[in-house]
Design a protein around this motif. Structure first.
Motif: not given
Length: 398
Positions: A273-280, A317-323
């Motif tokens: 999930h995108a939030s996991s990408l940001m956390a990583i 990547l996570g940020t753009m996906s979440l947005l």
């Protein structure tokens, strides 16, 4: 009527959009790649003193959290994101050309201030345009965006090569030439269908600012991305103090960009999930800055530099996906403006404070950056269930 993301799109149209957007990303980031390292070199070459250089160089960050959100909101209100991109890059080319004719500090300050007001919306508007295209054409953001990173590195290397072959006072014309290429590339951009709904038109843009999950995304992204301030500002100074040569330092920076490009290229295969990408990305930044603070040997430093793929690449990547999931398509430019303003405000504050901290504790500054990234990772991780449970609705336009 089917939502935009479910409308079948012919493969040639999808490919044409992706290629032209990649070309525009490349041209725009090539300008940044030449400007970021060498604009101050040009200012010094034409006789501007250090105090004025510091003031002038602060202008881009200032416009990001003052005028930029209004520019993106206006483009969105006028349903003119693509037109706003075109106006921005043409005005940027003209602004840098006029700047090249100036010699006096005050004139440079005023012309550059106007140029920055017109220039800084380019990337947020481009990301907004890209995210609408991602939804419409079912594209992967990373493989398109990687061309911007590659062009940034190419622009820096090209300008670095030219700085040894032309007079430093002529560097501004390299930036102008690249800005003209970006302006011409904007003419190739395809228009996207207007995705507004009648109900959406009646809702104010402040709705985003009342969404705690949206705040969690942009604050977390700002904390993680702005934890790179010490790296961007002081890494070369530190590494030179430890005896590393200019070519080695350039190689270390290039390793980071290569890792970033690889992450973008492989992003279609990511299943997290995108939030996991940001956390990583945030957790990776914590580890990266802690190791960097301890004066690692060159071999370990090279490995740490590859972590840029996590700390920057995964985060964006996570940020753009979440947005694109969270922000309705009719408000995506406004969302990008708020995101850029948040990063700009925190980045400016961090830059100012980091200078004072670096003076006192040197490389210990990286521990502060690690703490920032850790907070960013915790913010997005604590919000992950809300972000997973409440995706953007079809009615919202995405």
């Amino acid at each position: 009527m089917a939502p935009e993301s479910q409308i079948p799109v012919a493969a040639p149209l999808k490919q044409r959009f992706a290629v032209r957007l990649a070309l525009f990303y490349s041209a725009v980031f090539a300008v940044s790649g030449a400007h970021l390292p060498f604009f101050s070199v040009w200012l010094k070459a034409i006789g501007i003193d250090a105090a004025w250089i510091g003031v002038i160089m602060a202008l881009p960050a200032m416009t990001r959290f003052t005028t930029l959100p209004y520019a993106t909101a206006l483009a969105e209100k006028r349903r003119a994101i693509r037109a706003g991109m075109m106006v921005s890059v043409f005005a940027t080319a003209a602004g840098f050309a006029v700047l090249g004719l100036q010699q006096q500090p005050l004139a440079l300050f005023l012309v550059y201030a106007v140029t920055c007001v017109l220039w800084t919306p380019t990337i947020p508007l481009t990301d907004a345009y890209a995210l609408r295209g991602v939804a419409h054409y079912k594209l992967d953001y990373g493989p398109v965006r990687l061309w911007g990173s590659a062009a940034f590195a190419a622009g820096s290397l090209a300008c670095g090569f030219l700085v040894d072959t032309i007079a430093a006072r002529d560097l501004i014309w390299v930036i102008v030439a690249l800005a003209v290429v970006a302006a011409l590339a904007s003419l190739l951009l395809q228009p996207l269908d207007d995705v507004r709904r009648k109900g959406a038109e009646q809702r104010g843009g402040t709705a985003l600012l009342r969404d705690p999950a949206f705040w969690a995304i942009i604050v977390s992204a700002a904390l993680i991305q702005d934890s790179h301030v010490a790296y961007y500002t002081f890494s070369a100074i530190n590494w030179r103090a430890h005896g590393l040569g200019g070519l080695t330092i350039a190689g270390l920076w290039t390793l980071g960009v290569i890792a970033e490009i690889l992450v973008f290229a492989l992003s279609p295969r990511f299943s997290l999930h995108a939030s996991s990408l940001m956390a990583i990305g945030g957790a990776g930044a914590v580890a990266r800055w802690i190791v960097t603070a301890n004066e690692p040997p060159l071999a370990l430093l090279a490995i740490v530099q590859l972590g840029h793929g996590l700390t920057f690449g995964m985060t964006i990547l996570g940020t753009m996906s979440l947005l694109v999931q969270r922000v309705p398509s009719h408000q995506i430019a406004r969302g990008q403006g708020y995101y850029a303003a948040c990063i700009g405000l925190l980045g400016a504050a961090t830059s100012i404070v980091s200078g004072a901290i670096y003076t006192r504790i040197g490389e210990g500054l990286y521990y502060v950056m690690a703490a920032m990234a850790g907070v960013g990772a915790l913010v997005i991780w604590s919000t992950r269930h809300r972000l997973s449970a409440q995706p953007q609705s079809e009615e919202s336009g995405g």
